[in-house]
Design a protein around this motif. Structure first.
Motif, short mmCIF file in Angstrom:
data_model
loop_
_atom_site.label_atom_id
_atom_site.label_comp_id
_atom_site.label_asym_id
_atom_site.label_seq_id
_atom_site.Cartn_x
_atom_site.Cartn_y
_atom_site.Cartn_z
N ASN A 192 34.48 41.08 53.50
CA ASN A 192 35.24 42.22 54.01
C ASN A 192 36.00 42.92 52.88
O ASN A 192 37.12 43.38 53.05
CB ASN A 192 36.20 41.74 55.11
N SER A 278 33.60 42.38 59.37
CA SER A 278 34.78 42.70 60.17
C SER A 278 36.03 41.93 59.76
O SER A 278 37.15 42.43 59.92
CB SER A 278 34.51 42.42 61.66
N PRO A 353 37.77 48.41 60.31
CA PRO A 353 36.59 48.95 60.99
C PRO A 353 36.43 50.46 60.79
O PRO A 353 35.32 50.95 60.61
CB PRO A 353 36.84 48.59 62.46
N ASP A 401 27.80 45.58 68.75
CA ASP A 401 28.86 44.97 67.93
C ASP A 401 29.28 43.68 68.63
O ASP A 401 30.01 43.69 69.60
CB ASP A 401 30.04 45.93 67.81
N VAL A 405 37.01 40.65 66.75
CA VAL A 405 38.06 40.93 65.75
C VAL A 405 39.35 40.18 66.05
O VAL A 405 40.32 40.30 65.31
CB VAL A 405 38.33 42.44 65.64
#
Length: 585
Positions: A192, A278, A353, A401, A405
């Motif tokens: 990330n 993510s 995101p 998706d 998260v």
């Protein structure tokens, strides 16, 4: 349902759309088509779609179209030489195709009748790694030998070689039809980090990449730390990996951070998000933690802890005891004095995101399109990372998706997305559908709520299977995450049946991608053909060759020899090159 004509290997009755797609004359069939945009409340209808610009993904091959197997695992596969120690790779025989009749009986003569509906390439779990990032978990190797892998500094070179392989494919292995598009199914990045995201997008769309962060003049990380638990390729240190046969390679680290060039894919590509895209480390919902963000871009890096400490931290991650990274925060603070100095770098910051979407929408990363690679401004406005798109007259693609998260590496989806998926399938009931996601049906077990939607229920893989089984137009669910080739039949009580196709990663051996062809057998059945491909790097390595190509070959061989690596990720023959037969819905 089908309105296409034959594109069989014989070349007779070639479907005009296949030829036009190869020349870029038809926007709607070259994997660009209409983007069916999602919002929180509804899917776009056919009248709401936005036509994309036509692109040329292939030069038209000389007719007739014919099966193209060169460069695929039907022709040859890298195989280890020797049974122990550090094993070199060489050329081995290809993997034969296996016909699977779990969901329908194959009928004789279908090869001469079949017509091509679509053909595309799946890339998954590239895990582009900024190997010098301060928040990597290399020190878990003190408890788990495979927690750090000796080839991690070469993910960029390896992924470029995979792009080169896909670009060299002149057509699909069974029908010879042009490849319509490529789809990544998540974990495009590893940590990330903005540096990794930039490198990934340049790999896919083309550009020059310097896979280095921190000090622009040199590598700063565990591989020149002098710590014997890590492979020290340039040093005379007798580290653990060298004791297992790993080579001493003068100049390896200098070569690893040298500028390289990616040609970019020569066909349109779409993107699906994974948990490593993510969440920092692929597991922590820690974007709001300023201390961890400062460490990511700062000048301190932890490289070594005790085995007991590593074991405790790893257990917290695996058992989801610390989804928001609170204990990880405290762990790093308690080891502040043990951290080594490195060069700070703002490019290592975690991305949100929204930043992930903006990067895909950046015209600099468009390549051969489509703009946004599936994502749109509507996704930014709605705060979503799922969408649908038209592949051909007869086929739509749907990218989900499945990341959670709220934290942890397993997945799930929210109610709004589940309802959107149901509507999209109903609104396109006259088209076959291919579903794309990162997580598999068995790894969607994470019930944590989305912090942005705390009252929304999360749904697991079994609920998603049930929904898909209620739509007879679903042919396949294509995913990754588990780093292993697995093909699973699903005959559902709702009457639908489809194949779940899970593909091995490109970070762990055998480092593969997969071509998938959809065909109508004109006898009441359909066939999905799956064919695995390796990167363009040669199977045999030369330790004196530290060129971009030589490093890509080393990337594969080092991954084979990574201590603790699984030997089963390639799957069984029925999970590799296959013909998957289905009854028409």
């Amino acid at each position: 349902m089908s309105r296409t004509r034959s594109a069989a290997g014989s070349g007779q009755g070639i479907h005009r759309r296949s030829v036009l797609a190869a020349t870029g004359a038809v926007a709607l069939s070259a994997g660009v088509g209409h983007a069916l945009r999602p919002s929180d409340s509804q899917a776009a209808t056919a009248s709401e779609t936005t036509q994309a610009v036509a692109v040329s993904s292939r030069r038209a091959p000389a007719a007739p179209l014919a099966p193209y197997t060169k460069g695929t695992t039907l022709a040859s596969v890298a195989v280890p030489r020797g049974a122990s120690g550090y094993r070199r790779l060489g050329d081995g025989p290809g993997w034969q195709r296996v016909v699977r009749s779990d969901l329908a009986a194959p009928k004789s003569g279908r090869a001469g009748r079949r017509t091509a509906l679509a053909a595309f390439v799946q890339l998954t779990d590239l895990h582009i790694i900024d190997a010098q990032h301060p928040l990597r978990l290399e020190y878990l190797r003190a408890a788990d030998i495979h927690a750090w892998r000796p080839h991690e500094a070469l993910t960029v070179q390896g992924a470029i070689a995979l792009v080169e392989r896909i670009n060299a494919l002149r057509g699909a292995p069974v029908t010879g039809a042009p490849l319509h598009f490529a789809m990544t199914t998540g974990d495009n990045t590893d940590n990330n980090a903005k540096s990794e995201l930039d490198w990934f997008l340049k790999i896919m769309s083309g550009g020059r990449i310097t896979p280095n962060s921190g000090d622009p003049r040199t590598y700063e990380g565990v591989q020149n730390s002098g710590l014997t638990q890590y492979w020290q390729p340039d040093a005379a240190v007798r580290d653990t990996d060298k004791q297992a046969g790993f080579p001493h390679l003068d100049g390896f680290l200098k070569a690893a951070v040298r500028e390289v060039r990616s040609p970019g894919l020569n066909l349109p590509w779409y993107s699906t998000v994974g948990n490593h895209d993510s969440l920092p480390m692929g597991c922590y919902a820690s974007h709001g933690d300023s201390y961890l963000t400062e460490l990511a871009v700062g000048g301190k890096k932890l490289m070594n802890v005790t085995a007991a400490e590593a074991q405790q931290l790893q257990a917290q991650i695996k058992k989801a005891r610390d989804p928001e990274g609170v204990r990880y925060h405290d762990f790093l603070k308690s080891h502040a004095r043990s951290m080594r100095s490195v060069t700070p770098d703002e490019s290592r910051a975690p991305f949100t995101p929204a930043e992930y979407l903006r990067a895909h929408l950046d015209p600099a990363h468009r390549g051969l399109g489509p703009a946004g690679h599936g994502y749109s401004a509507a996704n930014l406005d709605a705060g979503t990372q799922y969408y649908s798109f038209r592949v051909s007259d007869d086929v739509i693609g749907i990218s989900l998706d499945t990341t959670d998260v709220g934290g942890h590496y397993d997945g799930s989806i929210g109610t709004a997305q589940l309802k959107w998926l149901d509507r999209t399938l109903r609104d396109n009931k006259d088209s076959y559908a291919v579903i794309f996601s990162h997580h598999t049906s068995t790894t969607m077990t994470n019930p944590r709520s989305d912090p942005a939607r705390p009252d929304e229920r999360r749904h697991d893989g079994q609920e998603l299977l049930a929904l898909l089984g209620g739509h007879r137009n679903v042919l396949a669910w294509v995913n990754g995450h588990i780093h292993q080739n697995v093909v699973t039949p699903h005959g559902m009580s709702g009457g639908g049946s489809f194949w779940e196709i899970s593909t091995a990663s490109h970070v762990d051996f055998p480092q593969l991608a997969r071509i998938i062809e959809l065909t109508d057998n004109k006898d009441g059945t359909l066939s999905l053909f799956t064919t695995l491909v390796e990167s363009s790097a040669p199977h045999r390595t030369d330790f004196s060759d530290l060129s971009q190509t030589g490093l890509a070959a080393l990337y594969r061989e080092l991954s084979l020899n990574a201590p603790g690596a699984s030997t089963t990720l390639g799957g069984d023959p029925e999970d590799r090159n296959t013909e998957l037969v289905l009854k028409k819905g």
